[in-house]
Design an enzyme around this catalytic site. Structure first.
Site, PDB file in Angstrom:
ATOM      1  CG  ASN A   1      -1.698   1.234   1.435  1.00  0.00           C
ATOM      2  OD1 ASN A   1      -1.822   2.037   0.509  1.00  0.00           O
ATOM      3  ND2 ASN A   1      -2.247   1.429   2.625  1.00  0.00           N
TER       4      ASN A   1
ATOM      5  CE  LYS B   1       0.204   3.409   4.756  1.00  0.00           C
ATOM      6  NZ  LYS B   1       0.083   3.541   6.172  1.00  0.00           N
TER       7      LYS B   1
ATOM      8  N   GLY C   1       2.298   2.266  10.765  1.00  0.00           N
ATOM      9  CA  GLY C   1       3.227   3.382  10.586  1.00  0.00           C
ATOM     10  C   GLY C   1       3.902   3.820  11.877  1.00  0.00           C
TER      11      GLY C   1
ATOM     12  CD  GLU D   1      -2.911   5.437   6.739  1.00  0.00           C
ATOM     13  OE1 GLU D   1      -2.891   5.476   5.503  1.00  0.00           O
ATOM     14  OE2 GLU D   1      -1.973   4.946   7.416  1.00  0.00           O
TER      15      GLU D   1
ATOM     16  CB  SER E   1       5.177  -1.622  12.023  1.00  0.00           C
ATOM     17  OG  SER E   1       4.698  -0.295  12.217  1.00  0.00           O
TER      18      SER E   1
ATOM     19  CD  GLU F   1      -3.546  -2.738   7.426  1.00  0.00           C
ATOM     20  OE1 GLU F   1      -2.461  -3.008   6.928  1.00  0.00           O
ATOM     21  OE2 GLU F   1      -4.152  -1.680   7.202  1.00  0.00           O
TER      22      GLU F   1
ATOM     23  CG  HIS G   1      -5.794   1.764   5.177  1.00  0.00           C
ATOM     24  ND1 HIS G   1      -5.336   2.722   6.055  1.00  0.00           N
ATOM     25  CD2 HIS G   1      -4.780   0.881   5.005  1.00  0.00           C
ATOM     26  CE1 HIS G   1      -4.087   2.416   6.393  1.00  0.00           C
ATOM     27  NE2 HIS G   1      -3.716   1.321   5.773  1.00  0.00           N
TER      28      HIS G   1
HETATM   29  C1  PEP Z   1      -0.830   0.015   5.999  1.00  0.00           C
HETATM   30  O1  PEP Z   1      -0.895   1.160   5.631  1.00  0.00           O
HETATM   31  O2  PEP Z   1      -1.707  -0.776   5.632  1.00  0.00           O
HETATM   32  C2  PEP Z   1       0.277  -0.393   6.854  1.00  0.00           C
HETATM   33  C3  PEP Z   1       0.244  -1.573   7.397  1.00  0.00           C
HETATM   34  O3  PEP Z   1       1.288   0.522   7.053  1.00  0.00           O
HETATM   35  P1  PEP Z   1       2.733   0.251   7.734  1.00  0.00           P
HETATM   36  O4  PEP Z   1       3.262  -1.033   7.145  1.00  0.00           O
HETATM   37  O5  PEP Z   1       3.564   1.429   7.345  1.00  0.00           O
HETATM   38  O6  PEP Z   1       2.513   0.156   9.195  1.00  0.00           O
END
Ligand code: PEP
Length: 251
Positions: free
Chosen positions: A8, A10, A174, A98, A214, A168, A96
């Site tokens: 992803n 973003k 992040g 976000e 992460s 998630e 997601h």
């Molecule tokens: C994501 O945006 O779905 C995600 C898991 O981000 P990150 O790997 O940066 O934590």
């Protein structure tokens, strides 16, 4: 079940930068990786065409990060499922955290998008996960169960096999804080139980549940070796070709 790793990107990478990044990723992958793992790249809308031009002859698939739930019309700034399909997408990330946090997407809205994605023949990667506050107050299993149930409302047994779920935890996205492999696996089991309650054990056992939060090339192997983790949704590390390739190699 084959694992799946999706990147992803973003709101990162211009059209030209996306072209270069996808070329670097493709160059690092061989047939061996594709035998055990499906790979999906989810660049921003403006890069779908350039990334598609790079990956179209390969096993890598294209995904988008969002879509609208209507066919077309007066929805300024939005993108439809049909547009995504015409741009070469097979997948779309929906719900997601976000989108939930910054754009106030609700489970009801996400459910409308999932239904539309399925009818447009896109495979939705549906994101669920609790906040830090919800984890610490002990309601996290209930919260995620409710997200799964509401997001999948009115989805038929035939259609459910076409979806992917990404667990998630919001506190791990992040932030550099990963759920421990045991924490992640135990939530995946809970999600599978929720799916079994809705669609029966047999169907539930066929749905791939990804972990996201992460993931990097250091922690991927242990996470992916858990019994109920079938791959990952990768944010930050998917922008670094070497890390992303190593994550795939660790599936
Ligand atoms: C994501 O945006 O779905 C995600 C898991 O981000 P990150 O790997 O940066 O934590």
């Amino acid at each position: 079940m084959k694992k799946l790793v999706a990147g992803n990107w973003k709101m990162n990478k211009t059209n030209g930068e996306s072209y270069l990044l996808s070329r670097e990723i493709i160059a690092g992958l061989t047939e061996k990786e594709f035998l055990k793992c499906d790979v999906v790249l989810c660049p921003p809308f403006t890069s779908l065409a350039s990334v598609h031009s790079v990956i179209k002859e390969s096993e890598v698939r294209l995904g988008a990060q969002n879509m609208h739930y209507k066919e077309d019309g007066a929805f300024t700034g939005e993108i439809s499922g049909r547009m995504l399909v015409a741009s070469g997408c097979d997948y779309v990330i929906l719900g997601h955290s976000e989108r939930r946090q910054f754009f106030y997407e609700t489970d009801h809205l996400i459910n409308l998008k999932i239904k539309k994605a399925i009818s447009d023949k896109l495979i939705p990667i549906i994101c669920v996960g609790e906040t830090l506050e919800q984890r610490e107050s002990g309601v996290y299993e209930k919260v995620v169960d409710e997200q799964v149930t509401l997001c999948l409302k009115e989805i038929t047994k035939d259609d459910i096999e076409k979806i992917l779920i990404a667990y998630e935890p919001v506190w791990a996205i992040g932030t550099g804080k990963t759920a421990t492999p045991e924490q992640a696996n135990s939530m995946h089991k809970k999600i599978r139980e929720a799916l079994a309650n809705l669609f029966g054990e047999e169907i539930s056992s066929k749905i791939r549940i990804l972990y996201g939060g992460s993931v990097n090339d250091k922690n991927a192997k242990e996470l992916f070796s858990q019994s109920d983790i079938y791959g990952g949704l990768i944010g930050g590390a998917s922008l670094k070709p070497e890390s992303f390739i190593n994550i795939i190699k660790n599936t």
